[in-house]
Design a protein around this motif. Structure first.
Motif, PDB file in Angstrom:
ATOM      1  N   MET A 186      82.795  39.383  24.001  1.00 23.78           N
ATOM      2  CA  MET A 186      82.319  40.046  22.712  1.00 23.78           C
ATOM      3  C   MET A 186      82.896  41.546  23.116  1.00 23.78           C
ATOM      4  N   ALA A 187      83.681  42.099  21.965  1.00 21.96           N
ATOM      5  CA  ALA A 187      83.842  43.299  22.621  1.00 21.96           C
ATOM      6  C   ALA A 187      82.592  44.594  22.568  1.00 21.96           C
ATOM      7  N   THR A 188      81.749  44.183  21.983  1.00 18.94           N
ATOM      8  CA  THR A 188      80.540  45.458  21.477  1.00 18.94           C
ATOM      9  C   THR A 188      79.897  45.309  21.879  1.00 18.94           C
ATOM     10  N   LEU A 189      79.501  43.993  22.708  1.00 16.16           N
ATOM     11  CA  LEU A 189      78.557  43.932  23.790  1.00 16.16           C
ATOM     12  C   LEU A 189      78.999  44.893  24.834  1.00 16.16           C
ATOM     13  N   PHE A 190      79.454  45.600  25.361  1.00 18.15           N
ATOM     14  CA  PHE A 190      80.064  46.215  26.895  1.00 18.15           C
ATOM     15  C   PHE A 190      79.976  48.400  25.876  1.00 18.15           C
ATOM     16  N   ARG A 191      79.331  47.917  24.548  1.00 22.93           N
ATOM     17  CA  ARG A 191      79.813  49.427  24.176  1.00 22.93           C
ATOM     18  C   ARG A 191      78.492  50.508  24.880  1.00 22.93           C
ATOM     19  N   PRO A 192      78.533  51.884  24.599  1.00 20.02           N
ATOM     20  CA  PRO A 192      77.636  52.649  25.554  1.00 20.02           C
ATOM     21  C   PRO A 192      76.129  52.373  24.479  1.00 20.02           C
ATOM     22  N   ALA A 193      75.106  52.894  24.970  1.00 18.37           N
ATOM     23  CA  ALA A 193      73.636  52.704  24.873  1.00 18.37           C
ATOM     24  C   ALA A 193      73.610  53.609  23.298  1.00 18.37           C
ATOM     25  N   ASP A 194      74.578  54.762  23.881  1.00 15.98           N
ATOM     26  CA  ASP A 194      74.164  55.444  22.809  1.00 15.98           C
ATOM     27  C   ASP A 194      74.895  55.326  20.640  1.00 15.98           C
ATOM     28  N   LEU A 243      74.928  51.924  20.678  1.00 16.82           N
ATOM     29  CA  LEU A 243      74.694  50.275  20.326  1.00 16.82           C
ATOM     30  C   LEU A 243      73.351  51.193  19.023  1.00 16.82           C
ATOM     31  N   LEU A 244      72.995  52.087  20.360  1.00 11.89           N
ATOM     32  CA  LEU A 244      71.755  52.227  18.743  1.00 11.89           C
ATOM     33  C   LEU A 244      72.161  53.366  17.848  1.00 11.89           C
ATOM     34  N   VAL A 245      72.700  54.033  17.436  1.00  9.87           N
ATOM     35  CA  VAL A 245      73.811  54.640  16.496  1.00  9.87           C
ATOM     36  C   VAL A 245      73.721  53.545  15.171  1.00  9.87           C
ATOM     37  N   GLU A 246      74.477  52.209  15.060  1.00  5.93           N
ATOM     38  CA  GLU A 246      74.743  51.446  14.715  1.00  5.93           C
ATOM     39  C   GLU A 246      73.758  50.316  14.434  1.00  5.93           C
ATOM     40  N   TYR A 247      72.789  50.639  15.604  1.00  6.16           N
ATOM     41  CA  TYR A 247      71.466  49.690  15.176  1.00  6.16           C
ATOM     42  C   TYR A 247      70.605  50.702  14.228  1.00  6.16           C
ATOM     43  N   ASP A 294      72.730  42.378  18.470  1.00  8.70           N
ATOM     44  CA  ASP A 294      71.272  43.534  17.385  1.00  8.70           C
ATOM     45  C   ASP A 294      69.897  42.435  18.516  1.00  8.70           C
ATOM     46  N   LEU A 295      70.181  41.014  18.718  1.00  7.52           N
ATOM     47  CA  LEU A 295      69.415  40.792  19.742  1.00  7.52           C
ATOM     48  C   LEU A 295      69.283  42.188  21.045  1.00  7.52           C
ATOM     49  N   LEU A 296      69.328  41.888  21.835  1.00  6.77           N
ATOM     50  CA  LEU A 296      69.873  43.028  22.790  1.00  6.77           C
ATOM     51  C   LEU A 296      69.884  44.570  22.695  1.00  6.77           C
ATOM     52  N   ALA A 297      70.269  44.428  21.872  1.00  7.68           N
ATOM     53  CA  ALA A 297      69.733  46.299  21.285  1.00  7.68           C
ATOM     54  C   ALA A 297      68.809  46.143  20.343  1.00  7.68           C
ATOM     55  N   ALA A 298      67.682  45.227  19.949  1.00  5.72           N
ATOM     56  CA  ALA A 298      66.897  45.560  19.264  1.00  5.72           C
ATOM     57  C   ALA A 298      65.761  45.798  20.251  1.00  5.72           C
ATOM     58  N   PRO A 299      65.130  45.305  21.522  1.00  6.08           N
ATOM     59  CA  PRO A 299      64.514  46.529  22.472  1.00  6.08           C
ATOM     60  C   PRO A 299      64.870  47.719  22.801  1.00  6.08           C
ATOM     61  N   LEU A 300      66.091  47.416  22.401  1.00  6.52           N
ATOM     62  CA  LEU A 300      66.747  49.069  23.659  1.00  6.52           C
ATOM     63  C   LEU A 300      66.570  50.306  21.853  1.00  6.52           C
ATOM     64  N   PHE A 301      66.949  49.614  21.436  1.00  7.21           N
ATOM     65  CA  PHE A 301      66.121  50.798  19.502  1.00  7.21           C
ATOM     66  C   PHE A 301      64.662  51.005  20.050  1.00  7.21           C
ATOM     67  N   VAL A 302      63.884  49.615  20.096  1.00  6.20           N
ATOM     68  CA  VAL A 302      62.500  49.449  20.062  1.00  6.20           C
ATOM     69  C   VAL A 302      61.537  50.923  20.982  1.00  6.20           C
TER      70      VAL A 302
END
Length: 202
Positions: free
Chosen positions: A1-9, A11-15, A142-150
């Motif tokens: 899945m391509a989005t899995l390897f996007r940078p944290a910033d 992922l945070l913006v998208e979330y 988002d299952l992975l991005a949610a804790p990053l966002f929190v």
């Protein structure tokens, strides 16, 4: 899945695009850790291996394996300090969950399903204020991005990571309080998210 390897910033913006209402953010700060804890309890069975060390019994469980697999992913998203804190938060939750998973079935299910359902209700309540469907229904990343966002939002509230906060607010918009008396259609892009093209690899 391509989005899995996007940078944290990224992922945070998208979330963050789907989490701009401050009430939604606050419910996520409680709801997401509750959901992670509930899942950690449920995945604390079956025990895969045990070992005695430093006077304590350590149990290898599916939850520990998931932590061991996810933490390197968080560390490799370009913000290792943030990733380390997410991994540490998960480690604390998994350690707290493990004894409950090894207890009786009633305790295991009660402490697993209870926080999971409560966290899910808080998650849904937050998205009521947001006026948009929960991202977890639409994109498994988002299952992975949610804790990053929190964790990022917790640090933002302390005045840390100012440049990252500015980037998120510049690209996703500032936080706000949605007028609950207005129609949902007054919010641009309300409802399901639409796919966005990914940046070309640099």
């Amino acid at each position: 899945m391509a989005t899995l390897f996007r940078p944290a910033d990224e992922l945070l913006v998208e979330y963050a695009r789907f989490h701009r209402d401050r009430r939604n953010i606050h419910t996520h700060l409680v709801g997401i850790p509750l959901m992670v804890f509930g899942l950690a309890v449920l995945f604390s069975r079956p025990p895969l291996a045990t070992a005695d060390w430093a006077g304590l019994r350590w149990v290898l469980t599916p939850a520990v394996l998931l932590w061991a697999l996810s933490t390197p992913w968080y560390l490799s998203r370009g913000l290792p300090g943030l990733g380390l804190l997410v991994g540490a938060m998960h480690a604390v939750l998994v350690l707290a969950a493990t004894p409950l998973g090894q207890a009786g079935s009633a305790t295991w299910l009660g402490w697993g399903l209870g926080p999971l359902l409560l966290g899910g209700l808080l998650h849904l309540a937050g998205h009521y204020y947001e006026g948009r469907a929960p991202g977890l229904v639409q994109d498994l990343i988002d299952l992975l991005a949610a804790p990053l966002f929190v964790v990022a939002e917790m640090l933002f509230s302390l005045g840390w990571l100012a440049s990252l906060r500015q980037k998120v607010e510049r690209e996703a918009g500032p936080t706000r309080l949605r007028d609950l008396t207005g129609p949902l259609t007054s919010m641009p892009g309300a409802g399901r998210r639409t796919p966005r093209p990914h940046r070309a690899a640099r």
